[in-house]
Structures are given as structure tokens and as C-alpha cells.
Design an enzyme around this catalytic site. Structure first.
Site, short mmCIF file in Angstrom:
data_model
loop_
_atom_site.label_atom_id
_atom_site.label_comp_id
_atom_site.label_asym_id
_atom_site.label_seq_id
_atom_site.Cartn_x
_atom_site.Cartn_y
_atom_site.Cartn_z
CE1 TYR A 1 -3.52 2.70 0.34
CE2 TYR A 1 -2.21 3.50 2.19
CZ TYR A 1 -3.23 3.68 1.27
OH TYR A 1 -3.95 4.84 1.27
N GLY B 1 -6.65 4.87 -0.66
CA GLY B 1 -7.99 4.92 -0.09
C GLY B 1 -8.84 3.76 -0.60
CG HIS C 1 -5.60 13.76 -2.75
ND1 HIS C 1 -5.90 12.95 -3.81
CD2 HIS C 1 -5.72 12.96 -1.65
CE1 HIS C 1 -6.19 11.73 -3.39
NE2 HIS C 1 -6.10 11.71 -2.07
CG ASN D 1 -1.68 9.98 4.97
OD1 ASN D 1 -2.58 10.37 5.69
ND2 ASN D 1 -1.59 8.75 4.53
NE ARG E 1 -18.15 36.59 45.49
CZ ARG E 1 -19.23 35.85 45.78
NH1 ARG E 1 -19.09 34.70 46.40
NH2 ARG E 1 -20.42 36.26 45.43
#
Length: 513
Positions: free
Chosen positions: A54, A61, A84, A197, A286
């Protein structure tokens, strides 16, 4: 010029800010170059094998099932970057893009990505040359990294797309590279994927937001003290023994800061005067240390998460020292997204309590003797009435920005990426929240300093006097008849934003926590 050396073990928040905001020069260490070369040898060996790996010899993907032949792999890497780089909307700020590019280089230099040393060097050269790719607001879901933003940066390294040059002019990236003497990269196996990535955009924005918030929380402690003083409140609630019995570190720090600012004040402790009898101050005064302190502790947690991310190598797949290239889910932005949202919530609450203090200063029924709206001649003059409207509008937007982005998820990539972090969106809205918080604190400072000056015959604390003098020197005008107010508010904003308020009081108080 300051130089940041990038090694294999991550980087620091200070280095990120030096590169993003200070244009620090970047060098790759010899250790990093060696690690890059070793990891590349592993990727080259896997690329030569017939078995698909891969990111090396497959699609990406939902398309990871296709084995890519050697002659198409360079095209595959180019294509993933081009496809992309699909962002839309306004340009992202230069400092954000520089932080994003530097943090991607940090991961590349770890030796876990398989990128060649020459590609890493080109990344450093582009930053050093002041070339800033055009990155757009929309395109990242915060999972598989900040994909579209990082892709626009990788595209510029290839000599494609647009970038801003050192002169601030946007031109074709190829022209800018050529002028700087930088050869565009020709991507090989895995390199396109490795450049896009990571969670670098959201992390860079987190680091810068933390730096800005550190200054703003100190400023808010100062303005809360100024308001307490202007309202003739009591400093007794700031006693360290009271905060020791509820030992949240941030609460103790905020209380100590306020007490330091109020040291020597002639305005505090007028509770029993007949003109303004009270038993205790309102919550917005306060409880200022409790609210600001909770925000400080939230910042401490966010800083811890940031430090872990800065030491991380975020990529998929990663090259391990034993020679394996393994897929993983480290690119998921959840750890960063959550703290970005936490900070937006804390910032909204800090803005909200500051606005309530401002409103109290302007209301003659609650300000213990101050003129309505701090006006010179109330009725003829409206004073700071509409300044509080502006502050309220900012607070209202802060509350909307506090809605968590990380609670959402929209599946993508044909349900392969079926749960995403939306961390980029969390970071983008936090930047707006920090910007708004600066203005809110500036308006409280503007009102509180005017109110103190209207307490004729009473002597403010030395630190308060220093803050008022510095504000006036910075163009923040004091009491008087109505005038065009926007320039005064802009001057107050610039004074707080630059750190001028903190710098004015610390010579008197010592360093604030």
C-alpha cells in the site's frame, strides 16, 4: 537569522513559531539525512518486489486494491497530489501554511516516511526562500491528515499551482522555484502520499493558538484586576490560602496574577462605605480566577497533546526500523481536534465573563458611583455604551464558535474513510475565537482604565498606573467627551494583541504566571 535544525526526533513549539512567524531558516541534520536515506532503501526494495504494498505499488484509499505497474508509479504519485489539491474558499494565512509545511518536513525527516533526502531538502529550500503555496480554507476533514491543504503545498514543490513569493505577490509556483534556484521535485513511489498524509495544519494552528492564548490569559488576569479595582472590590478573595484548598494550578496562577497587579491599590476594600455597601463582589469579579484558571488548565492539557504530536511521525503507511512498511491509523486527528474544541469553549467562557465585568462598569446601578456608561456628561454623551454592544456581539460569536467541530463526522472515500475528526475545522474556528477574544479583552481594558481614572481622589495600584500610562502612550485615549470611538478601540486591540498590556505591568509585578 535564527536557524532551526530538523532532526529525527520531532520539533518544539518554539521552533514551529520561529519558522511560521519569524521566518527562521531551516537546516536538516546529518542524522535526519541518514535516516531518510535508510528508509528510502527499504521503499525501493519493496517497490522492486512483485507483491503489492500500500502506498508504494497500489492505489489509495478506496482504490487501494489496484496494483500499479512500475511504469505508472511516478504518474500515480503526481496524480494523487494533483487530484487531492482540491481546496476551495479564501486563502489560509501565510503563518499557517508555513507551520503546516514545516511540520510535514518534521515528519518526513523522522525517517519513517520513505521520502528521499532530496525531496526533504527541497521542502526546506522552499521555506527558506519564502515561497508559500496558496492553500484554501476548505478541503480537510482532519483524517488521512489535512489532505487538500498539504496537497496544495506538495503541488507547489512539483512546480505547479500558485504560491506567494517573498514579496507577497502570488504567482505560478514554477516561476518562484526557478527564481530561487530550486529544482521542482519529480515524485517517486510513496512520496506523493507521504507529503499529504498528516495532521500538520491543525497541529500548527494549535501551537500558535496556545502561544496567543498564553498572552491573552495573562492579559485577562490584568483586566479582571483593573475592573475589580475600578469597582472598589476586595482583593481578599485572591488570598493564596483560599486557592490552596481548591488546588487547581491554573486557578492559583490567575489569583496570584491578579493579586500582584492589585498590590498597593488605594481603591480596593471599600465594601463598608455607606455609598457602596456590599458583602461580596459579583461572580464575574469574585470568580475571575476560577474561570480563567480552568481555561489555563485546559491549555496545559492541550499543550501536552501538542508536545506529543510534535514528537510524532504521522504518515500511512510508515517505514519501521526493522524494514517493515505498515499501514496504520495515526493520521486520525481526534487527539488534536478535541483539544482545539476544548480551547474554543474555554476562550468563549473567558470572553463571556470579561463582557459581564465590562457591563458592570457601565451600569450606574452596579458600578458603585461611576457615571453611567463612563460618560463625560451622561445624556449628552453616550460614553462606552456601544463599545459594550460590540463586545457582546463578539461574545455571541464566540459562543457559536464553541460548538465542537470534532463531534461531527462525514464519511468519505466510498466509506473507506468512514469516520473523520474535523480537526482542521476545529482549528480554523479556534483562530477566529482567539482573534475575537483579543478584542473582548481590549474593550474591558479600555473601560476599566477609564473607570479607574474617574475615581478621583483614590490612588490605583502601581501596576495599574503603569498599565494606564502605557495604554495612553499607545494611543488608547482616556476619559472625556464623546469622540469617534473606533480608533480608540483599534488602539486598545493593538495594545493587547502585541503583548503591550503584559509588558507594561510585569516590570512592576515581576513575571506573571
Amino acid at each position: 537569522m535564527h536557524t532551526v535544525v530538523v532532526g529525527t526526533s520531532g520539533t518544539t513549539a518554539e521552533d514551529v513559531i520561529a519558522v511560521a512567524r519569524g521566518n527562521a531558516r531551516i537546516e536538516l541534520s546529518g542524522e535526519a539525512l541518514d535516516a531518510l536515506a535508510r528508509a528510502r532503501e527499504i521503499v525501493d526494495a519493496l517497490a522492486a518486489k512483485p507483491e503489492p504494498v500500500y502506498g508504494v505499488s497500489t492505489g489509495f484509499g478506496a482504490l487501494a486494491s489496484r496494483h500499479i505497474s512500475p511504469e505508472l508509479r511516478a504518474q500515480l504519485q503526481r496524480n494523487i497530489v494533483r487530484s487531492h489539491a482540491a481546496g476551495m474558499g479564501p486563502r489560509v494565512e501565510r503563518e499557517v501554511v508555513r507551520a503546516l509545511m514545516f511540520l510535514r518536513l518534521k515528519t518526513v525527516a523522522s525517517g519513517h516516511t520513505g521520502v528521499r533526502p532530496s525531496v526533504a531538502q527541497t521542502m526546506a529550500d522552499g521555506l527558506n526562500a519564502g515561497i508559500t503555496p496558496v492553500v484554501h480554507e476548505y478541503g480537510s476533514l482532519g483524517c488521512s491528515g489535512d489532505l487538500a491543504p498539504l496537497s496544495h503545498c506538495a503541488l507547489a514543490l512539483m512546480g505547479e499551482g500558485d504560491a506567494e513569493g517573498p514579496d507577497g505577490v502570488v504567482r505560478p509556483a514554477g516561476e518562484l522555484l526557478a527564481e530561487a534556484g530550486i529544482q521542482p521535485v519529480e515524485l517517486k513511489e510513496k512520496e506523493g502520499l507521504a507529503l499529504l498524509n498528516g495532521t500538520d495544519g491543525m497541529l500548527g494552528m494549535l501551537v500558535m493558538a496556545l502561544a496567543d492564548l498564553d498572552k491573552l490569559y495573562k492579559s485577562a488576569d490584568i483586566t479582571a484586576a483593573l475592573t475589580l479595582e475600578a469597582l472598589l472590590g476586595t482583593e481578599k478573595v485572591l488570598a493564596p490560602e483560599l486557592h490552596a484548598i481548591r488546588p487547581h494550578p491554573g486557578q492559583g496562577a490567575s489569583a496570584a496574577n491578579m493579586a500582584a497587579v492589585l498590590q498597593g491599590s488605594g481603591l480596593t476594600g471599600h465594601f463598608q462605605e455607606e455609598s457602596a455597601p456590599r458583602v461580596q463582589d459579583a461572580y464575574s469579579v469574585r470568580c475571575a480566577p476560577q474561570v480563567a484558571g480552568a481555561g489555563r488548565d485546559t491549555m496545559a492539557h492541550a499543550a501536552l497533546v501538542a508536545s506529543r504530536e510534535l514528537a510524532s511521525a504521522v504518515d500511512n503507511p510508515v517505514v519501521l526500523p526493522d524494514g517493515r512498511v505498515e499501514s496504520n491509523g495515526n493520521f486520525h486527528g481526534a487527539p488534536v481536534a478535541y483539544v482545539l474544541d476544548f480551547l474554543a469553549i474555554a476562550a468563549a467562557d473567558l470572553g463571556s465573563i470579561a463582557e459581564r465585568r465590562t457591563d458592570r462598569l457601565l451600569d450606574k446601578n452596579r458600578s458603585h458611583g461611576l457615571p453611567p456608561f463612563l460618560a463625560d456628561d451622561a445624556g449628552v454623551d453616550s460614553g462606552l455604551m456601544i463599545a459594550q454592544y460590540t463586545q457582546a456581539a463578539l461574545v455571541s460569536e464566540m459562543k457559536r464558535l464553541a460548538v465542537p467541530a470534532s463531534a461531527d463526522s462525514i464519511p468519505s472515500s466510498a466509506m473507506q474513510e468512514d469516520h473523520v475528526s474535523m480537526g482542521w475545522s476545529a482549528a480554523r474556528k479556534l483562530r477566529t475565537a482567539v482573534d475575537n477574544l483579543t478584542r473582548i479583552i481590549a474593550i474591558e481594558m479600555y473601560a476599566a482604565t477609564r473607570a479607574i481614572e474617574l475615581r478621583h481622589g483614590l490612588t490605583p495600584a502601581p501596576a495599574s498606573r503603569a498599565a494606564i500610562a502605557a495604554a495612553r502612550a499607545a494611543g488608547v485615549e482616556g476619559p472625556g467627551p464623546d469622540r469617534f470611538l473606533a480608533p480608540d478601540l483599534a488602539a486598545a486591540d493593538a495594545f493587547v494583541r502585541s503583548g503591550g498590556l503584559v509588558a507594561a505591568v510585569e516590570p512592576v509585578t515581576g513575571p506573571l504566571a
